[in-house]
Motif scaffolding. Structure first.
Motif, PDB file in Angstrom:
ATOM      1  N   PHE A   1       0.833  -1.206   0.000  1.00  0.00           N
ATOM      2  CA  PHE A   1       0.000   0.000   0.000  1.00  0.00           C
ATOM      3  C   PHE A   1       0.867   1.254   0.000  1.00  0.00           C
ATOM      4  CE2 PHE A   1      -2.222   3.338   2.413  1.00  0.00           C
ATOM      5  CZ  PHE A   1      -3.290   3.550   1.549  1.00  0.00           C
ATOM      6  N   LEU A   2       1.906   1.250   0.796  1.00  0.00           N
ATOM      7  CA  LEU A   2       2.803   2.399   0.872  1.00  0.00           C
ATOM      8  C   LEU A   2       3.531   2.624  -0.450  1.00  0.00           C
ATOM      9  CD1 LEU A   2       3.609   4.491   2.931  1.00  0.00           C
ATOM     10  CD2 LEU A   2       5.500   3.034   3.613  1.00  0.00           C
ATOM     11  N   THR A   3       3.948   1.542  -1.092  1.00  0.00           N
ATOM     12  CA  THR A   3       4.612   1.641  -2.394  1.00  0.00           C
ATOM     13  C   THR A   3       3.664   2.191  -3.447  1.00  0.00           C
ATOM     14  OG1 THR A   3       6.006  -0.238  -1.826  1.00  0.00           O
ATOM     15  CG2 THR A   3       5.874   0.354  -4.150  1.00  0.00           C
ATOM     16  N   THR A   4       2.450   1.681  -3.473  1.00  0.00           N
ATOM     17  CA  THR A   4       1.452   2.161  -4.428  1.00  0.00           C
ATOM     18  C   THR A   4       1.139   3.628  -4.194  1.00  0.00           C
ATOM     19  OG1 THR A   4       0.471  -0.041  -4.502  1.00  0.00           O
ATOM     20  CG2 THR A   4      -0.860   1.769  -5.341  1.00  0.00           C
ATOM     21  N   LEU A   5       0.996   4.024  -2.961  1.00  0.00           N
ATOM     22  CA  LEU A   5       0.711   5.412  -2.630  1.00  0.00           C
ATOM     23  C   LEU A   5       1.860   6.330  -3.046  1.00  0.00           C
ATOM     24  CD1 LEU A   5      -1.500   7.078  -1.263  1.00  0.00           C
ATOM     25  CD2 LEU A   5      -0.261   6.815   0.870  1.00  0.00           C
ATOM     26  N   THR A   6       3.079   5.874  -2.856  1.00  0.00           N
ATOM     27  CA  THR A   6       4.252   6.660  -3.253  1.00  0.00           C
ATOM     28  C   THR A   6       4.312   6.830  -4.766  1.00  0.00           C
ATOM     29  OG1 THR A   6       5.461   5.841  -1.339  1.00  0.00           O
ATOM     30  CG2 THR A   6       6.757   6.800  -3.121  1.00  0.00           C
ATOM     31  N   ILE A   7       4.078   5.750  -5.497  1.00  0.00           N
ATOM     32  CA  ILE A   7       4.107   5.820  -6.960  1.00  0.00           C
ATOM     33  C   ILE A   7       3.019   6.752  -7.476  1.00  0.00           C
ATOM     34  CG2 ILE A   7       3.700   4.472  -9.062  1.00  0.00           C
ATOM     35  CD1 ILE A   7       5.149   2.158  -7.649  1.00  0.00           C
TER      36      ILE A   7
END
Length: 69
Positions: free
Chosen positions: A5-11
């Protein structure tokens, strides 16, 4: 928060920031050209607007990420 989730939000935040900065640069170049600036002058103004917008959004995203994490 899960790592995915954090990776997706960052991207998504990076993509959104680049799109907004690119649109700002494009509008700035168009307005500078309509104001009578040369092509080189309009590109310089667009580059400055792009960089400034990207910097401000990066600071905002970093601040929000710091508050969430």
């Amino acid at each position: 928060m899960p790592l995915a989730f954090l990776t997706t939000l960052t991207i998504l935040a990076v993509i959104t920031a680049v799109i907004i900065a690119a649109l700002t640069g494009t509008v700035t170049a168009f307005l500078a050209r309509a104001d009578g600036a040369t092509a080189a002058g309009a590109l310089i103004r667009a580059g400055v607007a792009f960089g400034a917008t990207l910097t401000l959004i990066a600071v905002l995203v970093t601040t929000v990420a710091g508050l969430l994490g």
